[in-house]
Design an enzyme around this catalytic site. Sequence first.
Site, mmCIF file in Angstrom:
data_model
loop_
_atom_site.group_PDB
_atom_site.id
_atom_site.type_symbol
_atom_site.label_atom_id
_atom_site.label_comp_id
_atom_site.label_asym_id
_atom_site.label_seq_id
_atom_site.Cartn_x
_atom_site.Cartn_y
_atom_site.Cartn_z
ATOM 1 N N LEU A 1 0.870 -1.179 0.000
ATOM 2 C CA LEU A 1 0.000 0.000 0.000
ATOM 3 C C LEU A 1 0.907 1.229 0.000
ATOM 4 O O LEU A 1 1.837 1.321 0.799
ATOM 5 C CB LEU A 1 -0.902 0.011 1.229
ATOM 6 C CG LEU A 1 -1.917 1.170 1.312
ATOM 7 C CD1 LEU A 1 -3.175 0.729 2.076
ATOM 8 C CD2 LEU A 1 -1.359 2.440 1.935
ATOM 9 N N ILE A 2 0.619 2.168 -0.905
ATOM 10 C CA ILE A 2 1.452 3.363 -1.061
ATOM 11 C C ILE A 2 0.586 4.609 -0.873
ATOM 12 O O ILE A 2 -0.488 4.717 -1.487
ATOM 13 C CB ILE A 2 2.097 3.395 -2.470
ATOM 14 C CG1 ILE A 2 2.920 2.124 -2.707
ATOM 15 C CG2 ILE A 2 2.956 4.642 -2.661
ATOM 16 C CD1 ILE A 2 3.437 1.949 -4.129
ATOM 17 N N SER B 1 1.459 10.851 -7.825
ATOM 18 C CA SER B 1 2.523 11.591 -8.525
ATOM 19 C C SER B 1 3.886 11.196 -7.981
ATOM 20 O O SER B 1 3.989 10.483 -6.978
ATOM 21 C CB SER B 1 2.312 13.107 -8.359
ATOM 22 O OG SER B 1 2.426 13.456 -6.995
ATOM 23 N N ILE C 1 7.384 10.210 -6.560
ATOM 24 C CA ILE C 1 8.003 8.983 -6.040
ATOM 25 C C ILE C 1 6.944 7.893 -5.808
ATOM 26 O O ILE C 1 7.160 6.715 -6.131
ATOM 27 C CB ILE C 1 8.755 9.308 -4.715
ATOM 28 C CG1 ILE C 1 9.958 10.236 -5.002
ATOM 29 C CG2 ILE C 1 9.198 8.033 -4.002
ATOM 30 C CD1 ILE C 1 10.577 10.877 -3.752
ATOM 31 N N GLY C 2 5.802 8.282 -5.272
ATOM 32 C CA GLY C 2 4.737 7.304 -4.986
ATOM 33 C C GLY C 2 4.244 6.633 -6.264
ATOM 34 O O GLY C 2 4.072 5.408 -6.323
ATOM 35 N N TYR D 1 9.555 22.069 7.830
ATOM 36 C CA TYR D 1 9.686 20.790 7.105
ATOM 37 C C TYR D 1 10.743 19.923 7.787
ATOM 38 O O TYR D 1 10.538 18.724 8.001
ATOM 39 C CB TYR D 1 10.066 21.094 5.647
ATOM 40 C CG TYR D 1 10.184 19.899 4.737
ATOM 41 C CD1 TYR D 1 9.072 19.117 4.416
ATOM 42 C CD2 TYR D 1 11.410 19.545 4.166
ATOM 43 C CE1 TYR D 1 9.185 18.033 3.558
ATOM 44 C CE2 TYR D 1 11.529 18.465 3.312
ATOM 45 C CZ TYR D 1 10.413 17.714 3.007
ATOM 46 O OH TYR D 1 10.524 16.640 2.154
HETATM 47 N N1 LIG Z 1 11.212 15.773 -4.373
HETATM 48 C C1 LIG Z 1 12.155 15.946 -3.467
HETATM 49 O O1 LIG Z 1 13.136 16.675 -3.679
HETATM 50 C C2 LIG Z 1 12.067 15.218 -2.146
HETATM 51 C C3 LIG Z 1 13.214 15.139 -1.359
HETATM 52 C C4 LIG Z 1 13.161 14.480 -0.134
HETATM 53 C C5 LIG Z 1 11.973 13.905 0.281
HETATM 54 N N2 LIG Z 1 10.861 14.010 -0.489
HETATM 55 C C6 LIG Z 1 9.639 13.398 0.007
HETATM 56 O O2 LIG Z 1 9.176 12.483 -0.949
HETATM 57 C C7 LIG Z 1 7.775 12.281 -0.772
HETATM 58 C C8 LIG Z 1 7.110 12.299 -2.136
HETATM 59 O O3 LIG Z 1 7.310 13.557 -2.721
HETATM 60 P P1 LIG Z 1 7.566 13.743 -4.299
HETATM 61 O O4 LIG Z 1 8.903 14.335 -4.461
HETATM 62 O O5 LIG Z 1 7.218 12.513 -5.017
HETATM 63 O O6 LIG Z 1 6.558 14.947 -4.650
HETATM 64 P P2 LIG Z 1 5.023 14.904 -5.100
HETATM 65 O O7 LIG Z 1 4.921 14.425 -6.493
HETATM 66 O O8 LIG Z 1 4.467 16.253 -4.765
HETATM 67 O O9 LIG Z 1 4.399 13.796 -4.157
HETATM 68 C C9 LIG Z 1 3.796 14.075 -2.940
HETATM 69 C C10 LIG Z 1 2.494 13.313 -2.913
HETATM 70 O O10 LIG Z 1 1.902 13.447 -1.621
HETATM 71 C C11 LIG Z 1 0.523 13.629 -1.830
HETATM 72 N N3 LIG Z 1 -0.124 14.261 -0.684
HETATM 73 C C12 LIG Z 1 0.076 15.506 -0.189
HETATM 74 N N4 LIG Z 1 -0.746 15.705 0.850
HETATM 75 C C13 LIG Z 1 -1.473 14.565 1.000
HETATM 76 C C14 LIG Z 1 -2.485 14.153 1.893
HETATM 77 N N5 LIG Z 1 -2.957 14.957 2.855
HETATM 78 N N6 LIG Z 1 -2.991 12.897 1.768
HETATM 79 C C15 LIG Z 1 -2.539 12.065 0.790
HETATM 80 N N7 LIG Z 1 -1.610 12.406 -0.090
HETATM 81 C C16 LIG Z 1 -1.074 13.643 0.016
HETATM 82 C C17 LIG Z 1 0.410 14.493 -3.067
HETATM 83 O O11 LIG Z 1 -0.873 14.348 -3.585
HETATM 84 P P3 LIG Z 1 -1.700 15.556 -4.254
HETATM 85 O O12 LIG Z 1 -1.401 15.418 -5.708
HETATM 86 O O13 LIG Z 1 -3.107 15.250 -3.892
HETATM 87 O O14 LIG Z 1 -1.190 16.831 -3.660
HETATM 88 C C18 LIG Z 1 1.488 13.873 -3.938
HETATM 89 O O15 LIG Z 1 0.981 12.802 -4.698
HETATM 90 C C19 LIG Z 1 7.320 13.360 0.198
HETATM 91 O O16 LIG Z 1 7.135 12.787 1.478
HETATM 92 C C20 LIG Z 1 8.482 14.335 0.232
HETATM 93 O O17 LIG Z 1 8.575 15.004 1.479
HETATM 94 C C21 LIG Z 1 10.885 14.649 -1.694
#
Ligand SMILES: NC(=O)c1ccc[n+]([C@@H]2O[C@H](COP(=O)([O-])OP(=O)(O)OC[C@H]3O[C@@H](n4cnc5c(N)ncnc54)[C@H](OP(=O)(O)O)[C@@H]3O)[C@@H](O)[C@H]2O)c1
Length: 274
Positions: A11-12, A17, A19-20, A150
């Site tokens: 489960l993810i 979008s 990484i997920g 953060y």
């Molecule tokens: N990108 C980076 O540089 C980076 C670096 C270190 C860690 N991370 C971590 O990696 C993880 C994934 O981020 P990403 O980079 O893949 O960016 P992302 O594409 O923005 O992914 C974040 C996901 O979280 C979802 N989300 C936000 N609030 C939510 C909620 N209340 N309930 C359910 N889903 C929710 C968003 O969905 P919506 O489309 O509905 O908003 C989006 O699909 C995050 O935890 C982030 O902190 C990212």
Amino acid sequence: MERQKTMKTILITGAGSGIGKETAKLFAAKGWNVIATMREPKNDKTFAEMDHVTVMKLDVTNKKDIETVASEVIAQGGLDVLFNNAGIGVKGCLDATPEKSIRQVFETDFMGPAEIMKAFIPYFKTKKSGVLMTTASMSGVISFPYDSVYAAAKHALIGLCESLYYELLPYGIRVKILIPGPINTNFKMQTFISSFNSAHNLKPSKNLSKILIPDFNSLPEAKEVAQVAYEAATSDSDQLEYIIGDVANTLISKYRSQGVEAFKKELANEVYEK
Ligand SMILES: NC(=O)c1ccc[n+]([C@@H]2O[C@H](COP(=O)([O-])OP(=O)(O)OC[C@H]3O[C@@H](n4cnc5c(N)ncnc54)[C@H](OP(=O)(O)O)[C@@H]3O)[C@@H](O)[C@H]2O)c1
């Protein structure tokens, strides 16, 4: 989509979008049942037609969503891997950051994963197996300037997972923390700059990582994080931390080997745009 009982299940959260989404696609390609959860399943254009992928609505800040998903998933055959990945960010001056935004970050990045884990841990304890994998961040290890909220939420998340590692060891449940540095996704950070900073032209440097590591050019893609997630979830090793990307590996090893006192001297010189 129908779940295949002989296949393992992950489960993810935040699978719509970045990484997920890439992790969901990779596990599906590797023959897993994937429960791809997201806030707005109606926006999904990726998983609807994929075999063995079930899309479910899960806003990680919504207790009712968590209860519904946990009870349905457990009733339909349970899980092998729970991947808490959803997250949001905020950047800027703490004094300019609204209370609402601080609470949103903590609700999404800390309380959500904690409540989701609580909903599944009793099931995993009974089963005496399972993997709890979480996407933290380099900001959960090093507190960079203008990253206070953060960083605090991701530090809390890493603290939670590290403690759970020991707590769940007797039940055969493995805990995995993914610690990416900057990754090429559309991860959005709301930014708040105080009027004092603006008036005094104290602007945070745009790219602190680039200042600290001048020779890095390209960021890892979400697919690379997904690959690490797959290795972490499927390996028998008891490794807890998976630090991802050159930036995170370089800075975290520097931070840990130098200690905060030496590290901060270098960083403090580079905080503001000159
Ligand atoms: N990108 C980076 O540089 C980076 C670096 C270190 C860690 N991370 C971590 O990696 C993880 C994934 O981020 P990403 O980079 O893949 O960016 P992302 O594409 O923005 O992914 C974040 C996901 O979280 C979802 N989300 C936000 N609030 C939510 C909620 N209340 N309930 C359910 N889903 C929710 C968003 O969905 P919506 O489309 O509905 O908003 C989006 O699909 C995050 O935890 C982030 O902190 C990212």
